[in-house]
Scaffold this motif. Structure first.
Motif, PDB file in Angstrom:
ATOM      1  N   THR A   1      45.885  34.862 -16.099  1.00 30.10           N
ATOM      2  CA  THR A   1      45.044  35.051 -17.281  1.00 30.10           C
ATOM      3  C   THR A   1      43.799  35.819 -16.898  1.00 30.10           C
ATOM      4  O   THR A   1      43.408  35.869 -15.722  1.00 30.10           O
ATOM      5  N   LEU A   2      43.155  36.434 -17.892  1.00 32.59           N
ATOM      6  CA  LEU A   2      41.876  37.080 -17.635  1.00 32.59           C
ATOM      7  C   LEU A   2      40.862  36.042 -17.176  1.00 32.59           C
ATOM      8  O   LEU A   2      40.896  34.886 -17.608  1.00 32.59           O
ATOM      9  N   ALA A   3      39.939  36.463 -16.309  1.00 30.37           N
ATOM     10  CA  ALA A   3      39.016  35.494 -15.695  1.00 30.37           C
ATOM     11  C   ALA A   3      37.565  35.952 -15.708  1.00 30.37           C
ATOM     12  O   ALA A   3      36.756  35.439 -14.935  1.00 30.37           O
ATOM     13  N   TYR A   4      37.212  36.907 -16.585  1.00 29.22           N
ATOM     14  CA  TYR A   4      35.783  37.184 -16.755  1.00 29.22           C
ATOM     15  C   TYR A   4      35.099  35.892 -17.208  1.00 29.22           C
ATOM     16  O   TYR A   4      33.971  35.602 -16.833  1.00 29.22           O
ATOM     17  N   ALA A   5      35.809  35.130 -18.016  1.00 31.93           N
ATOM     18  CA  ALA A   5      35.372  33.800 -18.433  1.00 31.93           C
ATOM     19  C   ALA A   5      36.494  32.819 -18.120  1.00 31.93           C
ATOM     20  O   ALA A   5      37.672  33.166 -18.234  1.00 31.93           O
ATOM     21  N   CYS A   6      36.129  31.611 -17.729  1.00 27.07           N
ATOM     22  CA  CYS A   6      37.133  30.570 -17.514  1.00 27.07           C
ATOM     23  C   CYS A   6      36.519  29.234 -17.901  1.00 27.07           C
ATOM     24  O   CYS A   6      35.307  29.116 -18.106  1.00 27.07           O
ATOM     25  N   SER A   7      37.359  28.222 -18.024  1.00 24.79           N
ATOM     26  CA  SER A   7      36.855  26.905 -18.376  1.00 24.79           C
ATOM     27  C   SER A   7      36.090  26.305 -17.195  1.00 24.79           C
ATOM     28  O   SER A   7      36.310  26.672 -16.038  1.00 24.79           O
ATOM     29  N   VAL A   8      35.204  25.380 -17.500  1.00 25.51           N
ATOM     30  CA  VAL A   8      34.459  24.689 -16.445  1.00 25.51           C
ATOM     31  C   VAL A   8      35.429  23.974 -15.512  1.00 25.51           C
ATOM     32  O   VAL A   8      35.252  23.967 -14.286  1.00 25.51           O
ATOM     33  N   HIS A   9      36.492  23.383 -16.076  1.00 28.72           N
ATOM     34  CA  HIS A   9      37.480  22.681 -15.244  1.00 28.72           C
ATOM     35  C   HIS A   9      38.081  23.612 -14.194  1.00 28.72           C
ATOM     36  O   HIS A   9      38.277  23.222 -13.044  1.00 28.72           O
ATOM     37  N   LYS A  10      38.388  24.840 -14.595  1.00 29.87           N
ATOM     38  CA  LYS A  10      39.017  25.779 -13.669  1.00 29.87           C
ATOM     39  C   LYS A  10      38.070  26.248 -12.574  1.00 29.87           C
ATOM     40  O   LYS A  10      38.516  26.804 -11.564  1.00 29.87           O
ATOM     41  N   ALA A  11      36.769  26.063 -12.766  1.00 26.37           N
ATOM     42  CA  ALA A  11      35.784  26.532 -11.782  1.00 26.37           C
ATOM     43  C   ALA A  11      35.464  25.478 -10.738  1.00 26.37           C
ATOM     44  O   ALA A  11      34.659  25.733  -9.839  1.00 26.37           O
ATOM     45  N   GLN A  12      36.067  24.298 -10.838  1.00 20.76           N
ATOM     46  CA  GLN A  12      35.781  23.245  -9.868  1.00 20.76           C
ATOM     47  C   GLN A  12      36.069  23.717  -8.444  1.00 20.76           C
ATOM     48  O   GLN A  12      37.054  24.408  -8.193  1.00 20.76           O
ATOM     49  N   GLY A  13      35.183  23.348  -7.536  1.00 25.68           N
ATOM     50  CA  GLY A  13      35.367  23.712  -6.138  1.00 25.68           C
ATOM     51  C   GLY A  13      34.914  25.112  -5.808  1.00 25.68           C
ATOM     52  O   GLY A  13      34.985  25.532  -4.653  1.00 25.68           O
ATOM     53  N   SER A  14      34.445  25.859  -6.808  1.00 23.31           N
ATOM     54  CA  SER A  14      33.998  27.230  -6.593  1.00 23.31           C
ATOM     55  C   SER A  14      32.497  27.322  -6.796  1.00 23.31           C
ATOM     56  O   SER A  14      31.907  26.549  -7.550  1.00 23.31           O
ATOM     57  N   GLU A  15      31.887  28.276  -6.136  1.00 20.66           N
ATOM     58  CA  GLU A  15      30.502  28.643  -6.386  1.00 20.66           C
ATOM     59  C   GLU A  15      30.455  30.125  -6.707  1.00 20.66           C
ATOM     60  O   GLU A  15      31.267  30.900  -6.193  1.00 20.66           O
ATOM     61  N   PHE A  16      29.523  30.514  -7.552  1.00 19.66           N
ATOM     62  CA  PHE A  16      29.363  31.911  -7.924  1.00 19.66           C
ATOM     63  C   PHE A  16      27.885  32.261  -7.816  1.00 19.66           C
ATOM     64  O   PHE A  16      27.012  31.411  -8.079  1.00 19.66           O
ATOM     65  N   PRO A  17      27.560  33.492  -7.443  1.00 17.39           N
ATOM     66  CA  PRO A  17      26.148  33.872  -7.404  1.00 17.39           C
ATOM     67  C   PRO A  17      25.435  33.602  -8.727  1.00 17.39           C
ATOM     68  O   PRO A  17      24.293  33.150  -8.734  1.00 17.39           O
ATOM     69  N   ALA A  18      26.122  33.848  -9.842  1.00 18.98           N
ATOM     70  CA  ALA A  18      25.517  33.596 -11.152  1.00 18.98           C
ATOM     71  C   ALA A  18      26.560  33.036 -12.100  1.00 18.98           C
ATOM     72  O   ALA A  18      27.720  33.466 -12.081  1.00 18.98           O
ATOM     73  N   VAL A  19      26.153  32.072 -12.931  1.00 20.66           N
ATOM     74  CA  VAL A  19      27.028  31.579 -13.990  1.00 20.66           C
ATOM     75  C   VAL A  19      26.299  31.656 -15.323  1.00 20.66           C
ATOM     76  O   VAL A  19      25.082  31.438 -15.401  1.00 20.66           O
ATOM     77  N   VAL A  20      27.057  32.002 -16.353  1.00 25.77           N
ATOM     78  CA  VAL A  20      26.560  32.033 -17.725  1.00 25.77           C
ATOM     79  C   VAL A  20      27.386  31.036 -18.514  1.00 25.77           C
ATOM     80  O   VAL A  20      28.634  31.092 -18.476  1.00 25.77           O
ATOM     81  N   ILE A  21      26.722  30.105 -19.215  1.00 26.56           N
ATOM     82  CA  ILE A  21      27.415  28.976 -19.829  1.00 26.56           C
ATOM     83  C   ILE A  21      27.114  28.918 -21.323  1.00 26.56           C
ATOM     84  O   ILE A  21      25.976  28.608 -21.706  1.00 26.56           O
ATOM     85  N   PRO A  22      28.095  29.241 -22.193  1.00 23.10           N
ATOM     86  CA  PRO A  22      27.878  29.005 -23.627  1.00 23.10           C
ATOM     87  C   PRO A  22      28.042  27.526 -23.942  1.00 23.10           C
ATOM     88  O   PRO A  22      28.957  26.870 -23.426  1.00 23.10           O
ATOM     89  N   LEU A  23      27.159  27.015 -24.785  1.00 23.16           N
ATOM     90  CA  LEU A  23      27.212  25.599 -25.164  1.00 23.16           C
ATOM     91  C   LEU A  23      26.799  25.502 -26.626  1.00 23.16           C
ATOM     92  O   LEU A  23      25.620  25.642 -26.959  1.00 23.16           O
ATOM     93  N   LEU A  24      27.802  25.284 -27.501  1.00 27.04           N
ATOM     94  CA  LEU A  24      27.559  25.267 -28.936  1.00 27.04           C
ATOM     95  C   LEU A  24      28.017  23.938 -29.528  1.00 27.04           C
ATOM     96  O   LEU A  24      28.835  23.232 -28.933  1.00 27.04           O
ATOM     97  N   THR A  25      27.525  23.632 -30.711  1.00 21.40           N
ATOM     98  CA  THR A  25      27.950  22.384 -31.360  1.00 21.40           C
ATOM     99  C   THR A  25      29.431  22.422 -31.708  1.00 21.40           C
ATOM    100  O   THR A  25      30.064  21.368 -31.813  1.00 21.40           O
ATOM    101  N   SER A  26      30.000  23.624 -31.875  1.00 18.45           N
ATOM    102  CA  SER A  26      31.437  23.723 -32.157  1.00 18.45           C
ATOM    103  C   SER A  26      32.279  23.287 -30.958  1.00 18.45           C
ATOM    104  O   SER A  26      33.484  23.096 -31.080  1.00 18.45           O
ATOM    105  N   HIS A  27      31.658  23.126 -29.797  1.00 20.31           N
ATOM    106  CA  HIS A  27      32.355  22.645 -28.600  1.00 20.31           C
ATOM    107  C   HIS A  27      32.312  21.126 -28.483  1.00 20.31           C
ATOM    108  O   HIS A  27      32.635  20.574 -27.430  1.00 20.31           O
ATOM    109  N   PHE A  28      31.915  20.443 -29.552  1.00 22.62           N
ATOM    110  CA  PHE A  28      31.549  19.036 -29.450  1.00 22.62           C
ATOM    111  C   PHE A  28      32.638  18.155 -28.834  1.00 22.62           C
ATOM    112  O   PHE A  28      32.342  17.179 -28.157  1.00 22.62           O
ATOM    113  N   VAL A  29      33.917  18.495 -29.058  1.00 22.02           N
ATOM    114  CA  VAL A  29      34.980  17.628 -28.535  1.00 22.02           C
ATOM    115  C   VAL A  29      35.012  17.611 -27.011  1.00 22.02           C
ATOM    116  O   VAL A  29      35.563  16.691 -26.404  1.00 22.02           O
ATOM    117  N   MET A  30      34.425  18.637 -26.379  1.00 20.18           N
ATOM    118  CA  MET A  30      34.447  18.722 -24.921  1.00 20.18           C
ATOM    119  C   MET A  30      33.088  18.465 -24.285  1.00 20.18           C
ATOM    120  O   MET A  30      32.974  18.460 -23.058  1.00 20.18           O
TER     121      MET A  30
END
Length: 745
Positions: free
Chosen positions: A666-695
């Protein structure tokens, strides 16, 4: 309608023609590239897609859409194909001579058609014994040819039957491969077997086929299939077992559509559950607290019980006394130019004594320093030490931190695809080491932990290092949490934030989030004027469209310009969800369009991969040695063959992907937080909206923030941050591992 002249691009088209050439064929996946001679068209038409086996001379009717490939020109991208009976003696002769029947060449085909004329194919179907009448053929050879023809016809009949009952060409090929000539019988008897036996087929697909075959919606086969699918879904979400009431609710959601009523559905489910238990498809245990009974998949139940007993065995094993620990610690401090804090020193001393030991703590508390000190002490005491982590990226980080080679756990255990996907290292052939250290232990799921512990010989030290407050593993279970809760092994929880780490707002805010406190923020409402002297920002955005636009601007221009980072290599967008508003799917499309609009494309259903795209592997692929979460760059594509290659940045390896393997990419410019476990990146950008409430949970936000090494930017609705901080226990997993370990001590 059959199109004879110009094929309208983008519209569904039906084309009839004769196969002139099979350019490419992957028998495993069914992906094929054909050249088709079409009446009224001067040039042969290229047809690509998942198709039944077709030979030169075969007459086919193909359904699909016309597309224009940048390298290969006009193509019909097939969505299905039906083989037609040749209507002329010349066509029948070409068809038989094409190799469709082994042993029939041009001369024999001509003799057969000369004997039977236009009735040739009917004779082969209905009266194959008449082949013996052909001069020089003989009864034995005639019988061999008849058998080969029948096998070919059976394969064709299977594919026609499956597609007629709702299976796509791709799925029909998978079903035929799995069941062979028995496919029609098996699907007619119980189409719900498909959901369990065939990759890519879930309950809903099997249910559609069952409906077409007239299977009643309240049948026991359907109830059992619904329960099994619901239990599989529970496992996919991380639970080791399901409660009876929870399982019934999930199953009813699968079995009933909006407003539908299945009389006595719960009674039918109870009957189905009893049958599944009697036949060994599920294991049911009574809840020790007197609540709902617990329902396990057999493999999950066996792994949990095995692991519980093995933890006890390893924790009570005798290990060689290390007599020079204090001296080894002093030597490490001198060589590393560090002075261990009291809790760090206590952790190293405890690790030198215990057969099984756990170190946990958040960012900035010195887990890596403790890991390096333990490694140094073990090696100075003459122990052979093996280092491992759950993913390739985590293993690479471990190697860089320690200057000692680390591998994935799968490589440590020597996974062997040729042995049915098992490990060479096990209780009978354990890992050869005096000590094994596992980093990023929060990512280790129940099945992998079971295999790991079985392969550690009693007397070999085993050290787990990880952050128990991060999201648990992608796979089922919460092993690190349960291991700590069981008290089977000594555990040191590092709490002191060191001065250098305390200067980072990323570290400070990660600990504030852990404690349920709002992060200290530098608000960035307008202009995205990021201050290069800070490393943590919050940009106020309230809706998905504006959030996606802001993310695109940050990744493509603002962060690279301000911080000198590469948009693809250094910056990772981490989303709470895949679908929906500002989910990884939508953000990936926006970033692909902005960053890589002109790379050579490969269209795969609704997805397009381009040369230069950042991509991620979604499942462990043991044949390719590519693991779930590995990130790479598309190196090349061959759109006519439907293949591409990926260069993985951890080792620079170029890995080929045929059409059947692309579902795991799959494309990986963006990925789920779960998929990023165990990884570090120089920079992360995190969208967090009320529409994400279930997660939205505290540990999801905590995990996302701790993935950033030099820069974290939240593109967030403040209300969503508040929701996440308030959810401290949402998403906890069903597991009895801690209880089983404690009971065995």
């Amino acid at each position: 309608m059959t199109t004879r002249g110009l094929f309208p691009p983008g519209d569904e088209t039906f084309v009839e023609g004769e196969v002139a050439r099979v350019t490419f064929e992957n028998k495993e996946t069914g992906f094929r590239v054909l050249k088709l001679t079409v009446e009224g068209r001067a040039e042969r038409l290229t047809v690509v897609g998942t198709l039944p086996p077709l030979h030169v001379g075969a007459h086919v009717r193909v359904r699909g859409k016309m597309v224009t490939d940048s390298r290969h020109g006009a193509q019909l991208r097939a969505e299905g194909a039906t083989e037609l009976v040749p209507s002329t003696t010349k066509g029948i002769e070409r068809y038989l001579a094409s190799g469709v029947v082994p042993g029939v060449g041009q001369k024999l085909a001509a003799r057969i058609v000369a004997t039977f004329g236009e009735a040739t194919l009917r004779i082969l179907d209905e009266e194959p014994e008449r082949l013996a009448a052909i001069a020089g053929l003989g009864k034995k050879r005639a019988a061999t040819l008849a058998e080969a023809w029948n096998a070919r016809r059976a394969e064709r009949d299977v594919l026609v039957f499956l597609q007629a009952h709702g299976a796509s060409a791709t799925l029909a090929a998978r079903i035929a491969k799995r069941y062979g000539a028995n496919a029609i019988r098996i699907v007619k008897e119980n189409p719900y077997r498909l959901a369990l036996d065939v990759t890519g087929i879930g309950f809903k697909t099997a249910d559609r086929m069952a409906e077409g075959l007239g299977i009643a919606r309240d049948s026991q086969e359907r109830m059992q299939a619904g329960l099994l699918q619901a239990l599989l879904d529970e496992t996919e979400t991380g639970h080791v077992y399901a409660t009876v009431s929870g399982l019934d609710e999930r199953a009813l959601g699968l079995l009933t559509s909006d407003g539908e009523d299945i009389p006595s559905a719960r009674g039918l489910l109870a009957e189905a559950r009893h049958t599944l238990s009697q036949t060994g498809h599920v294991i049911i245990e009574a809840d020790t607290l007197g609540g709902d009974d617990l329902v396990y998949l057999p493999r999950m139940h066996a792994a949990e019980r095995r692991l519980g007993g093995r933890v006890r065995e390893l924790s009570l094993a005798k290990v060689r006394l290390l007599s020079g620990t204090d001296r080894a610690i002093a030597t490490f401090e001198k060589e590393a130019h560090v002075t261990l804090a009291d809790e760090q020193r206590a952790a190293v001393i405890e690790a030198s004594r215990a057969p099984l030991f756990v170190v946990t703590g958040g960012p900035g508390v010195g887990k890596t320093t403790v890991l390096k000190a333990i490694l140094s002490v073990f090696r100075k005491e003459g122990l052979v030490v093996r280092l491992a982590a759950p993913t390739g990226r985590a293993a690479k980080r471990m190697t860089m931190a320690t200057s000692v080679e680390a591998t994935t756990i799968h490589r440590l255990l020597e996974f062997d695809p040729s042995r049915g996907g098992s490990f060479k290292r096990n209780a009978q052939s354990p890992v050869e080491a005096g000590a094994v250290i596992i980093d990023e232990a929060s990512m280790v799921d129940l099945p992998l932990a079971d295999s790991l512990f079985q392969a550690i010989a009693p007397g070999t030290r085993l050290v787990f290092v990880g952050d128990v407050d991060q999201l648990p593993s992608i796979g089922p279970g919460a092993v690190l949490r349960d291991l700590i809760a069981s008290k089977a092994a000594p555990c040191v929880m590092l709490r002191r934030i060191f001065r250098q780490a305390a200067e980072s707002q990323i570290v400070v805010n990660a600990h504030r989030i852990h404690d349920g406190l709002a992060p200290v923020m530098l608000p960035q409402k307008e202009g995205l004027q990021l201050d290069t002297h800070a490393d943590f920002f919050v940009i106020d955005r309230r809706d998905a469209d504006s959030a996606t636009r802001t993310i695109t601007e940050l990744v493509c221009s603002r962060i690279p310009r301000r911080f000198g980072m590469d948009s693809v290599r250094d910056i990772q967008v981490l989303t709470p969800m895949h679908r929906g508003a500002a989910g990884s799917v939508a953000v990936n499309l926006a970033l692909q369009t902005a960053l890589n609009p002109n790379g050579a494309p490969l269209v795969r259903g609704l997805r397009t991969f381009r040369v230069g795209d950042k991509v991620m592997q979604l499942k462990n692929d043991y044949d390719r040695s590519v693991w779930n979460g590995d990130i790479g760059i598309v190196d090349s594509v061959d759109s006519s063959a439907g293949t591409l290659t990926v260069r993985f940045d951890d080792e620079g390896r170029v890995v080929p992907y045929e059409p059947g393997a692309l579902d795991n990419l799959t494309l990986a410019y963006a990925c789920s937080v779960h998929k990023a476990q165990g990884s570090e990146f120089p920079a992360v950008v995190i969208p967090l909206l009320t529409s994400h409430f279930v997660m939205l949970t505290r540990n999801l936000l905590y995990t996302a923030v701790t993935r950033g090494k030099r820069l974290v930017v939240l593109v967030a609705d403040p209300r969503a941050i508040k929701l996440a901080l308030a959810e401290a226990h949402k998403g906890e997993r069903h597991s009895r591992l801690a209880e089983r370990i404690a009971a065995s001590l």
